[in-house]
Scaffold this motif. Structure first.
Motif, PDB file in Angstrom:
ATOM      1  N   ARG A   3     -67.284 -19.607  24.313  1.00  0.00           N
ATOM      2  CA  ARG A   3     -65.816 -19.032  24.224  1.00  0.00           C
ATOM      3  C   ARG A   3     -65.335 -19.776  23.159  1.00  0.00           C
ATOM      4  N   PHE A   4     -64.877 -19.087  22.178  1.00  0.00           N
ATOM      5  CA  PHE A   4     -64.327 -19.745  20.882  1.00  0.00           C
ATOM      6  C   PHE A   4     -62.854 -19.491  21.111  1.00  0.00           C
ATOM      7  N   CYS A   5     -61.923 -20.357  21.149  1.00  0.00           N
ATOM      8  CA  CYS A   5     -60.462 -20.214  20.932  1.00  0.00           C
ATOM      9  C   CYS A   5     -60.077 -20.185  19.373  1.00  0.00           C
ATOM     10  N   VAL A   6     -59.495 -19.191  18.817  1.00  0.00           N
ATOM     11  CA  VAL A   6     -59.267 -19.383  17.739  1.00  0.00           C
ATOM     12  C   VAL A   6     -57.505 -19.182  17.414  1.00  0.00           C
ATOM     13  N   TYR A   7     -57.136 -20.045  16.682  1.00  0.00           N
ATOM     14  CA  TYR A   7     -55.529 -20.255  16.374  1.00  0.00           C
ATOM     15  C   TYR A   7     -55.682 -19.654  14.856  1.00  0.00           C
ATOM     16  N   LEU A   8     -54.576 -18.614  14.614  1.00  0.00           N
ATOM     17  CA  LEU A   8     -54.425 -18.029  13.312  1.00  0.00           C
ATOM     18  C   LEU A   8     -52.958 -17.197  13.378  1.00  0.00           C
ATOM     19  N   GLY A   9     -52.829 -17.129  12.279  1.00  0.00           N
ATOM     20  CA  GLY A   9     -51.709 -16.210  11.744  1.00  0.00           C
ATOM     21  C   GLY A   9     -51.365 -15.011  12.374  1.00  0.00           C
ATOM     22  N   SER A  10     -49.943 -14.742  12.742  1.00  0.00           N
ATOM     23  CA  SER A  10     -49.774 -13.293  13.178  1.00  0.00           C
ATOM     24  C   SER A  10     -49.051 -12.611  11.789  1.00  0.00           C
ATOM     25  N   ARG A  11     -49.091 -13.290  10.963  1.00  0.00           N
ATOM     26  CA  ARG A  11     -48.943 -12.403   9.336  1.00  0.00           C
ATOM     27  C   ARG A  11     -50.440 -12.718   8.728  1.00  0.00           C
ATOM     28  N   SER A  12     -50.353 -11.942   7.557  1.00  0.00           N
ATOM     29  CA  SER A  12     -51.824 -11.814   6.956  1.00  0.00           C
ATOM     30  C   SER A  12     -51.883 -12.690   5.812  1.00  0.00           C
ATOM     31  N   ILE A 108     -46.268 -22.209  11.420  1.00  0.00           N
ATOM     32  CA  ILE A 108     -46.079 -23.443  12.233  1.00  0.00           C
ATOM     33  C   ILE A 108     -46.683 -23.418  13.754  1.00  0.00           C
ATOM     34  N   GLY A 109     -46.829 -22.077  14.153  1.00  0.00           N
ATOM     35  CA  GLY A 109     -47.363 -21.829  15.578  1.00  0.00           C
ATOM     36  C   GLY A 109     -48.683 -22.239  15.546  1.00  0.00           C
ATOM     37  N   THR A 110     -49.623 -21.738  14.428  1.00  0.00           N
ATOM     38  CA  THR A 110     -51.024 -22.227  14.415  1.00  0.00           C
ATOM     39  C   THR A 110     -51.311 -23.703  14.205  1.00  0.00           C
ATOM     40  N   LEU A 111     -50.262 -24.580  13.455  1.00  0.00           N
ATOM     41  CA  LEU A 111     -50.457 -25.816  13.268  1.00  0.00           C
ATOM     42  C   LEU A 111     -50.139 -26.599  14.674  1.00  0.00           C
ATOM     43  N   GLU A 112     -49.236 -26.150  15.297  1.00  0.00           N
ATOM     44  CA  GLU A 112     -48.721 -26.810  16.232  1.00  0.00           C
ATOM     45  C   GLU A 112     -49.770 -26.744  17.505  1.00  0.00           C
ATOM     46  N   GLU A 113     -50.463 -25.566  17.658  1.00  0.00           N
ATOM     47  CA  GLU A 113     -51.581 -25.164  18.656  1.00  0.00           C
ATOM     48  C   GLU A 113     -52.494 -26.135  18.084  1.00  0.00           C
ATOM     49  N   LEU A 114     -52.941 -26.177  16.748  1.00  0.00           N
ATOM     50  CA  LEU A 114     -54.152 -27.112  16.620  1.00  0.00           C
ATOM     51  C   LEU A 114     -54.023 -28.666  16.713  1.00  0.00           C
ATOM     52  N   GLU A 116     -51.829 -29.809  18.981  1.00  0.00           N
ATOM     53  CA  GLU A 116     -51.878 -30.034  20.547  1.00  0.00           C
ATOM     54  C   GLU A 116     -53.106 -30.071  21.179  1.00  0.00           C
ATOM     55  N   ILE A 117     -54.072 -29.176  20.741  1.00  0.00           N
ATOM     56  CA  ILE A 117     -55.434 -29.426  21.043  1.00  0.00           C
ATOM     57  C   ILE A 117     -56.104 -30.449  20.821  1.00  0.00           C
ATOM     58  N   TRP A 118     -56.036 -30.874  19.368  1.00  0.00           N
ATOM     59  CA  TRP A 118     -56.523 -32.002  18.902  1.00  0.00           C
ATOM     60  C   TRP A 118     -56.266 -33.288  19.590  1.00  0.00           C
ATOM     61  N   THR A 119     -54.780 -33.500  19.920  1.00  0.00           N
ATOM     62  CA  THR A 119     -54.269 -34.649  20.589  1.00  0.00           C
ATOM     63  C   THR A 119     -54.936 -34.408  22.248  1.00  0.00           C
ATOM     64  N   TRP A 120     -54.841 -33.259  22.863  1.00  0.00           N
ATOM     65  CA  TRP A 120     -55.431 -33.438  23.993  1.00  0.00           C
ATOM     66  C   TRP A 120     -57.004 -33.931  24.118  1.00  0.00           C
ATOM     67  N   GLY A 121     -57.673 -33.600  22.885  1.00  0.00           N
ATOM     68  CA  GLY A 121     -59.094 -34.052  22.850  1.00  0.00           C
ATOM     69  C   GLY A 121     -59.057 -35.778  22.840  1.00  0.00           C
ATOM     70  N   TYR A 122     -57.984 -36.103  21.947  1.00  0.00           N
ATOM     71  CA  TYR A 122     -57.825 -37.608  21.554  1.00  0.00           C
ATOM     72  C   TYR A 122     -57.570 -38.374  23.023  1.00  0.00           C
ATOM     73  N   LEU A 123     -56.491 -37.792  23.793  1.00  0.00           N
ATOM     74  CA  LEU A 123     -56.241 -38.353  25.117  1.00  0.00           C
ATOM     75  C   LEU A 123     -57.205 -37.983  26.109  1.00  0.00           C
ATOM     76  N   GLY A 124     -58.389 -37.522  25.661  1.00  0.00           N
ATOM     77  CA  GLY A 124     -59.690 -37.517  26.801  1.00  0.00           C
ATOM     78  C   GLY A 124     -59.308 -36.231  27.624  1.00  0.00           C
ATOM     79  N   LEU A 125     -58.579 -35.438  27.286  1.00  0.00           N
ATOM     80  CA  LEU A 125     -58.297 -34.070  28.404  1.00  0.00           C
ATOM     81  C   LEU A 125     -59.118 -33.145  28.373  1.00  0.00           C
ATOM     82  N   HIS A 126     -60.021 -33.150  27.232  1.00  0.00           N
ATOM     83  CA  HIS A 126     -61.157 -32.335  26.903  1.00  0.00           C
ATOM     84  C   HIS A 126     -62.124 -33.002  26.033  1.00  0.00           C
ATOM     85  N   GLU A 127     -63.323 -32.513  25.904  1.00  0.00           N
ATOM     86  CA  GLU A 127     -64.317 -33.094  24.919  1.00  0.00           C
ATOM     87  C   GLU A 127     -65.034 -31.859  24.218  1.00  0.00           C
ATOM     88  N   LYS A 128     -64.105 -30.725  24.046  1.00  0.00           N
ATOM     89  CA  LYS A 128     -64.554 -29.686  23.293  1.00  0.00           C
ATOM     90  C   LYS A 128     -64.275 -29.776  21.688  1.00  0.00           C
TER      91      LYS A 128
END
Length: 182
Positions: A3-12, A108-114, A116-128
């Motif tokens: 399962r791939f989570c994809v963050y991307l724009g709600s604009r084109s 900004i939403g895409t960047l914020e999500e990216l 945050e999930i990168w930070t969670w990986g850095y903190l060891g909350l996931h290894e994805k």
């Protein structure tokens, strides 16, 4: 498959290549047997990606807070639409339902999500694994900046290396799949 989570724009965006990349990624995900997990919108790049997955016979799972469903942003033709209370629950639900993460162009939403999930990986909350699809050099200035944070001593090289990047959907999928296989 994954399962791939994809963050991307709600604009084109303003380059047709952004739309083309979203469609190509959606088709590639479905052809490889992967499931899309994303924000659940029917508009912008988000809608293009989900439609491409569905049109290619794949599964698309959207996660959307009630207030956005009520603003008529939801894609009701998905394999599954998970309604949540707020943005925090949305991000946690998307992360819990994903094996890997990627970002296409977005705001900004895409960047914020990216980040945050990168930070969670850095903190060891996931290894994805995670990466960005650098369409039209969209992420090139950010990648250069991130490299400079390493040079300035604010980010270590292994953490920087967690964020993969590629210019085509297939190349990014290949890299993320390789990390998933271990």
């Amino acid at each position: 498959m994954a399962r791939f989570c994809v963050y991307l724009g709600s604009r084109s965006g303003n380059h047709p290549e952004f739309r083309q990349a979203a469609i190509a990624l959606g088709s590639a995900l479905a052809k490889r047997g992967h499931t899309l997990v994303y924000g659940g919108a029917r508009v912008g790049l988000m809608g293009e990606l989900a439609n491409a997955v569905l049109d290619t016979g794949g599964e698309a799972i959207g996660v959307m807070p009630d207030h956005l469903v009520e603003r008529e942003q939801a894609h009701f033709g998905l394999s599954e639409l998970i309604r949540v209370h707020d943005m925090h629950e949305r991000k946690a639900t998307m992360a819990a339902n994903a094996d890997a993460f990627m970002a296409l162009p977005g705001g900004i939403g895409t960047l914020e999500e990216l980040f945050e999930i990168w930070t969670w990986g850095y903190l060891g909350l996931h290894e994805k694994p995670l990466g960005v699809l650098n369409v039209q050099d969209f992420y090139s200035p950010l990648l250069t900046f991130l490299d400079s944070t390493v040079g300035h001593g604010f980010l270590n090289a292994p953490t920087r290396d967690m964020l993969l990047d590629a210019t085509t959907p297939d190349t990014l999928l290949d890299a993320l799949e390789a990390q998933l296989q271990g």
